[in-house]
Design a protein around this motif. Sequence first.
Motif, PDB file in Angstrom:
ATOM      1  N   ASN A 111       0.823  -1.200   0.000  1.00 23.30           N
ATOM      2  CA  ASN A 111       0.000   0.000   0.000  1.00 23.30           C
ATOM      3  C   ASN A 111       0.860   1.254   0.000  1.00 23.30           C
ATOM      4  O   ASN A 111       0.461   2.301   0.530  1.00 23.30           O
ATOM      5  N   SER A 116      -0.069   6.530  -4.948  1.00 20.48           N
ATOM      6  CA  SER A 116      -1.042   7.630  -4.913  1.00 20.48           C
ATOM      7  C   SER A 116      -0.662   8.730  -5.895  1.00 20.48           C
ATOM      8  O   SER A 116      -1.428   9.676  -6.098  1.00 20.48           O
ATOM      9  N   LYS A 138      -1.388  -2.510  -6.600  1.00 12.95           N
ATOM     10  CA  LYS A 138      -1.751  -1.102  -6.784  1.00 12.95           C
ATOM     11  C   LYS A 138      -0.987  -0.445  -7.925  1.00 12.95           C
ATOM     12  O   LYS A 138      -1.263   0.711  -8.260  1.00 12.95           O
TER      13      LYS A 138
END
Length: 290
Positions: A111, A116, A138
Amino acid sequence: MGLLCSLAFSIQFLLLFSSFLFTNSLSLNHSTATHHHECHQHESNALLSFKQNFIISKSASYNPLSYPKTLSWIPTTDCCSWDGIECDELTCHVIGIDLSSSQLYGSMDPNSTLFSLVHLQSLDLSDNDFNHSQIPAKIGDLSQLRHLSLSHGNENTFSGEVPPQVSQLSNLLSLDLHSYPLEPLPYDLINNLQLKASTLTSLTQNTTRLEHLRLDFVTISSSLPHTLTNLTSLQMLSLFSCDLHGEFPVGIFHLPNLAVLNLGQNQNLRVAVFMGPFLLRLATSPNLPS
């Protein structure tokens, strides 16, 4: 008298006009000075958080010119000025990260805040030691990626299954997941990464603009999908020692831009080459990847 009045008026006008130009010039310079391009705070924080997961170790990189790029990542400075970081000149979003040969050692957080940074167009983490981490699923969140390189010469870097989410990166122009031997022949390199045939099929269906695909020493253990023949922009395809088998799709030989093709060390792969009216079947060559 009329002439003197006219002259005085003209001088007054010129003075006022010059004052106007000077004032606007100062205002423009002030505006430019105050509008300094700096990266967004949340992106700076994301990069700093990513950095904290790793230590610097010279043994983590094999390039003799390697150096710790993240040492320049200081919170009080603009992240667009950091080594290995590229920002868009207009939006100031981080669009490129080049941490190749940066002596990074540590495990990749599935994560990680790295994922992001959704404006990323280029990500190069090659030649670092990620301690047998899996490539996080991700990675598929970085939908703007055009260039992705996770290549290495270290058996202690990424391992396990390449996540199927990599096939969501439809804007990719280059994908490099290859390993490379650190010693000359004879060499022994373990294939740490595995790529499912279904993921490879989805990848070649969705990333239709691919120009470079390098998967040397990634275990595929299947035949190659015929969707590869649709990659008309493909310039390089390197599949050295991927445990390929079955018939190699002949249509790949007809790709208009293909300049480099490496199929070495895939003993069970059958390659048929059309030469006029003749069909020539070849065993793949055992040469090392270039």
